[in-house]
Design an enzyme around this catalytic site. Structure first.
Site, PDB file in Angstrom:
ATOM      1  N   GLU A 167     122.754  60.298 130.100  1.00  0.00           N
ATOM      2  CA  GLU A 167     123.969  60.059 130.870  1.00  0.00           C
ATOM      3  C   GLU A 167     123.606  59.443 132.222  1.00  0.00           C
ATOM      4  OE1 GLU A 167     127.459  62.685 129.673  1.00  0.00           O
ATOM      5  OE2 GLU A 167     126.252  63.874 131.014  1.00  0.00           O
ATOM      6  N   GLY A 175     133.488  63.315 128.585  1.00  0.00           N
ATOM      7  CA  GLY A 175     134.220  64.126 129.550  1.00  0.00           C
ATOM      8  C   GLY A 175     135.708  63.841 129.473  1.00  0.00           C
ATOM      9  N   GLY A 176     136.177  62.962 130.346  1.00  0.00           N
ATOM     10  CA  GLY A 176     137.618  62.688 130.472  1.00  0.00           C
ATOM     11  C   GLY A 176     138.342  62.439 129.150  1.00  0.00           C
ATOM     12  N   GLU A 234     125.990  67.011 137.059  1.00  0.00           N
ATOM     13  CA  GLU A 234     126.766  67.724 138.090  1.00  0.00           C
ATOM     14  C   GLU A 234     126.062  69.019 138.482  1.00  0.00           C
ATOM     15  OE1 GLU A 234     130.533  67.653 136.034  1.00  0.00           O
ATOM     16  OE2 GLU A 234     130.563  65.479 136.289  1.00  0.00           O
ATOM     17  N   ASN A 270     132.938  67.697 126.867  1.00  0.00           N
ATOM     18  CA  ASN A 270     132.632  68.487 128.064  1.00  0.00           C
ATOM     19  C   ASN A 270     133.915  68.601 128.882  1.00  0.00           C
ATOM     20  OD1 ASN A 270     131.630  69.676 130.357  1.00  0.00           O
ATOM     21  ND2 ASN A 270     130.545  67.854 131.085  1.00  0.00           N
ATOM     22  N   TRP A 271     134.511  69.800 128.843  1.00  0.00           N
ATOM     23  CA  TRP A 271     135.821  69.968 129.481  1.00  0.00           C
ATOM     24  C   TRP A 271     135.737  70.316 130.962  1.00  0.00           C
ATOM     25  CZ3 TRP A 271     138.679  73.259 125.167  1.00  0.00           C
ATOM     26  CH2 TRP A 271     139.028  72.407 124.112  1.00  0.00           C
ATOM     27  N   LYS A 272     134.555  70.543 131.461  1.00  0.00           N
ATOM     28  CA  LYS A 272     134.391  70.885 132.891  1.00  0.00           C
ATOM     29  C   LYS A 272     135.367  72.008 133.270  1.00  0.00           C
ATOM     30  CE  LYS A 272     132.803  66.228 133.402  1.00  0.00           C
ATOM     31  NZ  LYS A 272     132.363  65.154 134.238  1.00  0.00           N
ATOM     32  N   GLY A 281     132.373  59.700 134.617  1.00  0.00           N
ATOM     33  CA  GLY A 281     133.669  59.870 135.274  1.00  0.00           C
ATOM     34  C   GLY A 281     134.069  58.715 136.166  1.00  0.00           C
ATOM     35  N   HIS A 337     123.291  69.234 133.036  1.00  0.00           N
ATOM     36  CA  HIS A 337     124.264  68.163 133.318  1.00  0.00           C
ATOM     37  C   HIS A 337     124.052  67.670 134.752  1.00  0.00           C
ATOM     38  CE1 HIS A 337     128.073  66.116 134.052  1.00  0.00           C
ATOM     39  NE2 HIS A 337     128.179  66.024 132.735  1.00  0.00           N
ATOM     40  N   SER A 396     131.679  57.655 130.619  1.00  0.00           N
ATOM     41  CA  SER A 396     132.895  56.835 130.469  1.00  0.00           C
ATOM     42  C   SER A 396     133.078  56.284 129.053  1.00  0.00           C
ATOM     43  CB  SER A 396     132.901  55.705 131.504  1.00  0.00           C
ATOM     44  OG  SER A 396     132.915  56.251 132.811  1.00  0.00           O
TER      45      SER A 396
HETATM   46  C1  PEP Z   1     130.407  63.990 131.224  1.00  0.00           C
HETATM   47  O1  PEP Z   1     131.085  64.793 131.839  1.00  0.00           O
HETATM   48  O2  PEP Z   1     129.291  64.317 130.794  1.00  0.00           O
HETATM   49  C2  PEP Z   1     130.943  62.646 131.005  1.00  0.00           C
HETATM   50  C3  PEP Z   1     130.221  61.777 130.348  1.00  0.00           C
HETATM   51  O3  PEP Z   1     132.176  62.392 131.540  1.00  0.00           O
HETATM   52  P1  PEP Z   1     133.046  61.043 131.307  1.00  0.00           P
HETATM   53  O4  PEP Z   1     133.122  60.816 129.814  1.00  0.00           O
HETATM   54  O5  PEP Z   1     134.387  61.381 131.896  1.00  0.00           O
HETATM   55  O6  PEP Z   1     132.356  59.940 132.006  1.00  0.00           O
END
Ligand code: PEP
Length: 247
Positions: free
Chosen positions: A167, A230-231, A99, A9-11, A173, A97, A209
């Protein structure tokens, strides 16, 4: 046995050129063998979807939008059409998601419409659910997850494939990954729940994470079929370090 899923997930990261460079580098570093046991999904920023598509079209890597509108056409300024995403090669979409739920007030009712829409277009939905820190502290984790599942999956086709990403909001994040016991418990309950709801073809992935150093233990848990990342998905090296948990 199901292939393990690694979803990026590149946001709001990566220009079209950066997305293309990632795709080329990722494909150069993976082989047919990789895709025998693994699936790679990418959710890029919308403006980079087309360029990513041009670079991935002939590969097994699947890609799609991070958010879709409940209608595919009409007067909905600023929204994303899943049909148009599909016309440039998208075969998956991310739905619900945290967010989107928290920042953009997305409700279970519209999330349900999006799941139904994606099924109607034969696009694979990756549905996100998960509790906030406050809900976990109040011991409401399972209640919240079940409510989100039931609402999002109301009236959907039980035979069509669906991926559910658990999640915990507090782990996204933050660098604060859920403990193995926490993930194990929730995934076991979600597996039972999806089974009792008569879903025939589903996978449960974990997000929050995930990094190379926790991936191996997390993916060894029962009913953890992969990750939403994500990251650590922004660099080919860190993404592949997670995907290659078994090497
Ligand atoms: C996400 O954006 O769904 C996510 C899990 O991010 P991260 O891996 O950075 O926690």
């Amino acid at each position: 046995m199901n292939k393990k899923i690694f979803a990026a997930n590149w946001k709001l990261n990566k220009t079209p050129d950066q997305a293309a460079a990632f795709a080329q580098d990722f494909l150069a570093k993976t082989s047919e063998k990789f895709f025998e046991t693994k699936e790679a999904f990418i959710f890029p920023q919308n403006f980079s979807l087309d360029k990513l598509s041009q670079n991935l079209k002939k590969s097994p890597v699947r890609f799609g939008p991070q958010q879709i509108h409940i209608e595919v056409k009409g007067a909905f300024t600023g929204e994303n059409s899943l049909a148009i995403a599909q016309s440039i090669g998208s075969t998956i979409c991310l739905i619900g998601h945290s967010e989107r739920r928290q920042i953009f007030s997305e409700l279970n009712s519209s999330i349900n419409k999006k799941v139904l829409l994606s099924q109607s277009l034969d696009t694979l939905p990756v549905l996100c659910i998960g509790e906030s820190l406050e809900q976990r502290q109040k011991n409401e984790t399972l209640k919240v997850c079940f409510e989100q599942l039931e609402a999002a999956l109301s009236a959907v086709n039980l035979s069509k494939r669906i991926v559910v990403a658990y999640e915990p909001v507090w782990a996204i994040g933050t660098g604060q990954v859920a403990s193995l016991d926490q993930v194990k418990e929730v995934h076991a309950e979600l597996f039972q729940k999806m089974t009792s709801m008569n879903f025939k073809n589903f996978q449960l992935i974990y997000g929050g994470s995930v990094k190379a150093d926790n991936a191996k233990d997390l993916i060894a848990l029962d009913h953890v079929d992969g990750f939403l990342i994500g990251g650590a998905s922004l660099e080919v090296t860190s993404f592949l370090d997670i995907c290659n948990f078994d090497s």
